[in-house]
Scaffold this motif. Structure first.
Motif, mmCIF file in Angstrom:
data_model
loop_
_atom_site.group_PDB
_atom_site.id
_atom_site.type_symbol
_atom_site.label_atom_id
_atom_site.label_comp_id
_atom_site.label_asym_id
_atom_site.label_seq_id
_atom_site.Cartn_x
_atom_site.Cartn_y
_atom_site.Cartn_z
ATOM 1 N N VAL A 198 0.595 -1.042 -0.362
ATOM 2 C CA VAL A 198 -0.068 -0.476 -0.371
ATOM 3 C C VAL A 198 0.983 1.104 -0.213
ATOM 4 O O VAL A 198 0.476 2.345 -1.047
ATOM 5 C CB VAL A 198 -0.374 0.024 1.397
ATOM 6 C CG1 VAL A 198 -1.200 1.443 1.176
ATOM 7 C CG2 VAL A 198 -2.146 -1.298 1.207
ATOM 8 N N ARG A 199 1.753 0.658 0.488
ATOM 9 C CA ARG A 199 3.244 2.459 0.878
ATOM 10 C C ARG A 199 2.962 2.598 -0.550
ATOM 11 O O ARG A 199 3.980 3.867 -1.282
ATOM 12 C CB ARG A 199 3.840 2.160 1.809
ATOM 13 C CG ARG A 199 4.782 3.950 2.160
ATOM 14 C CD ARG A 199 5.653 3.712 3.389
ATOM 15 N NE ARG A 199 6.051 1.956 4.133
ATOM 16 C CZ ARG A 199 5.409 1.334 5.298
ATOM 17 N NH1 ARG A 199 4.584 1.460 5.609
ATOM 18 N NH2 ARG A 199 6.075 -0.038 4.973
ATOM 19 N N ASP A 241 2.067 6.533 -6.894
ATOM 20 C CA ASP A 241 1.181 7.702 -7.416
ATOM 21 C C ASP A 241 1.949 9.173 -7.047
ATOM 22 O O ASP A 241 1.551 10.138 -8.094
ATOM 23 C CB ASP A 241 0.436 7.338 -6.352
ATOM 24 C CG ASP A 241 -0.857 6.254 -7.031
ATOM 25 O OD1 ASP A 241 -0.365 5.830 -8.001
ATOM 26 O OD2 ASP A 241 -1.404 5.826 -5.782
ATOM 27 N N ASP A 242 2.625 9.285 -6.208
ATOM 28 C CA ASP A 242 3.524 10.533 -6.416
ATOM 29 C C ASP A 242 4.468 11.049 -7.004
ATOM 30 O O ASP A 242 4.241 12.241 -7.438
ATOM 31 C CB ASP A 242 3.592 10.518 -4.661
ATOM 32 C CG ASP A 242 2.370 11.084 -3.151
ATOM 33 O OD1 ASP A 242 1.874 11.132 -3.452
ATOM 34 O OD2 ASP A 242 2.896 10.477 -2.351
ATOM 35 N N LEU A 243 5.061 9.629 -7.677
ATOM 36 C CA LEU A 243 5.890 10.214 -8.692
ATOM 37 C C LEU A 243 5.581 9.603 -9.759
ATOM 38 O O LEU A 243 6.018 10.958 -10.940
ATOM 39 C CB LEU A 243 6.434 8.803 -8.318
ATOM 40 C CG LEU A 243 7.910 8.993 -6.852
ATOM 41 C CD1 LEU A 243 8.693 7.120 -7.145
ATOM 42 C CD2 LEU A 243 8.813 9.661 -7.024
ATOM 43 N N ARG A 254 7.798 3.555 -15.820
ATOM 44 C CA ARG A 254 8.699 3.313 -15.684
ATOM 45 C C ARG A 254 8.824 2.211 -14.642
ATOM 46 O O ARG A 254 7.824 3.041 -13.604
ATOM 47 C CB ARG A 254 10.130 3.782 -15.353
ATOM 48 C CG ARG A 254 10.757 4.762 -14.966
ATOM 49 C CD ARG A 254 12.054 5.611 -15.414
ATOM 50 N NE ARG A 254 11.873 6.438 -14.243
ATOM 51 C CZ ARG A 254 11.456 7.693 -14.202
ATOM 52 N NH1 ARG A 254 10.639 7.681 -14.767
ATOM 53 N NH2 ARG A 254 12.621 8.868 -13.356
ATOM 54 N N PRO A 255 9.542 1.246 -13.798
ATOM 55 C CA PRO A 255 9.819 0.514 -13.165
ATOM 56 C C PRO A 255 10.741 1.670 -12.027
ATOM 57 O O PRO A 255 11.647 2.238 -12.273
ATOM 58 C CB PRO A 255 10.267 -0.633 -13.397
ATOM 59 C CG PRO A 255 10.163 -0.913 -14.933
ATOM 60 C CD PRO A 255 9.754 0.295 -14.875
ATOM 61 N N ARG A 256 10.510 1.682 -10.784
ATOM 62 C CA ARG A 256 11.133 2.573 -9.903
ATOM 63 C C ARG A 256 11.655 1.286 -8.560
ATOM 64 O O ARG A 256 11.022 0.366 -9.048
ATOM 65 C CB ARG A 256 10.044 3.554 -8.798
ATOM 66 C CG ARG A 256 9.159 4.400 -9.322
ATOM 67 C CD ARG A 256 9.563 4.870 -10.267
ATOM 68 N NE ARG A 256 8.749 5.638 -11.214
ATOM 69 C CZ ARG A 256 8.629 6.815 -11.518
ATOM 70 N NH1 ARG A 256 9.747 7.760 -10.774
ATOM 71 N NH2 ARG A 256 7.620 7.560 -12.060
ATOM 72 N N PRO A 257 12.764 1.856 -8.373
ATOM 73 C CA PRO A 257 13.814 0.591 -8.050
ATOM 74 C C PRO A 257 13.380 -0.221 -7.016
ATOM 75 O O PRO A 257 14.139 -1.273 -6.555
ATOM 76 C CB PRO A 257 14.555 2.291 -6.865
ATOM 77 C CG PRO A 257 14.567 3.066 -7.845
ATOM 78 C CD PRO A 257 13.176 3.235 -7.886
ATOM 79 N N TRP A 258 12.166 0.158 -5.970
ATOM 80 C CA TRP A 258 11.600 -1.655 -5.302
ATOM 81 C C TRP A 258 10.184 -2.115 -5.492
ATOM 82 O O TRP A 258 10.275 -2.631 -5.419
ATOM 83 C CB TRP A 258 11.239 0.169 -3.953
ATOM 84 C CG TRP A 258 9.574 0.633 -4.330
ATOM 85 C CD1 TRP A 258 8.577 0.657 -5.182
ATOM 86 C CD2 TRP A 258 9.319 2.009 -5.128
ATOM 87 N NE1 TRP A 258 7.345 0.980 -5.166
ATOM 88 C CE2 TRP A 258 7.968 2.413 -5.055
ATOM 89 C CE3 TRP A 258 10.516 2.659 -4.688
ATOM 90 C CZ2 TRP A 258 8.175 3.422 -5.583
ATOM 91 C CZ3 TRP A 258 10.158 3.868 -5.372
ATOM 92 C CH2 TRP A 258 8.755 4.644 -5.191
ATOM 93 N N GLN A 259 10.042 -1.581 -7.538
ATOM 94 C CA GLN A 259 9.398 -2.507 -7.666
ATOM 95 C C GLN A 259 10.201 -3.905 -8.491
ATOM 96 O O GLN A 259 11.487 -3.455 -8.703
ATOM 97 C CB GLN A 259 8.552 -1.841 -9.059
ATOM 98 C CG GLN A 259 7.524 -0.937 -8.135
ATOM 99 C CD GLN A 259 6.802 -0.554 -9.307
ATOM 100 O OE1 GLN A 259 7.394 0.546 -10.564
ATOM 101 N NE2 GLN A 259 5.630 -0.269 -9.113
#
Length: 100
Positions: free
Chosen positions: A43-44, A50-52, A87-92
């Motif tokens: 969820v976080r 969403d913010d990015l 694009r994917p982010r580092p945590w994905q």
């Protein structure tokens, strides 16, 4: 190598439209999820993305405005074009696949 400002503007507009479509599809997907079955971490991370994405879309609009202003001032070329791709982010998980 310089790029024609019209081409840079078209590319930036296409990227912004692609980003908007991605955000719309993502919102419909997220609306269908059972949020109570997701972990707090998921969820976080979703809220962070969403913010990015909102920031990317705002940056794309500012960049398009800047290009339009430059074009109206008679500038014909720019050094390149900024890209705004979902694009994917580092945590994905997708990031790990792309980085490997």
């Amino acid at each position: 190598m310089a790029m024609q400002i019209g081409h840079a503007l078209a590319t930036a507009r296409a990227d912004a439209a692609r980003l908007e479509r991605f955000i719309d599809r993502r919102e419909r997907f997220l609306d269908a999820l059972d949020w109570f079955s997701l972990s707090e971490q998921h969820v976080r991370e979703s809220a962070m993305l969403d913010d990015l994405l909102a920031g990317d879309l705002a940056d794309a609009a500012i960049y398009i405005d800047w290009l339009q202003e430059r074009a109206s001032n008679g500038v014909d070329t720019v050094p390149g074009v900024l890209r705004f791709d979902p694009r994917p982010r580092p945590w994905q998980a997708e990031w790990i696949t792309l980085a490997a």
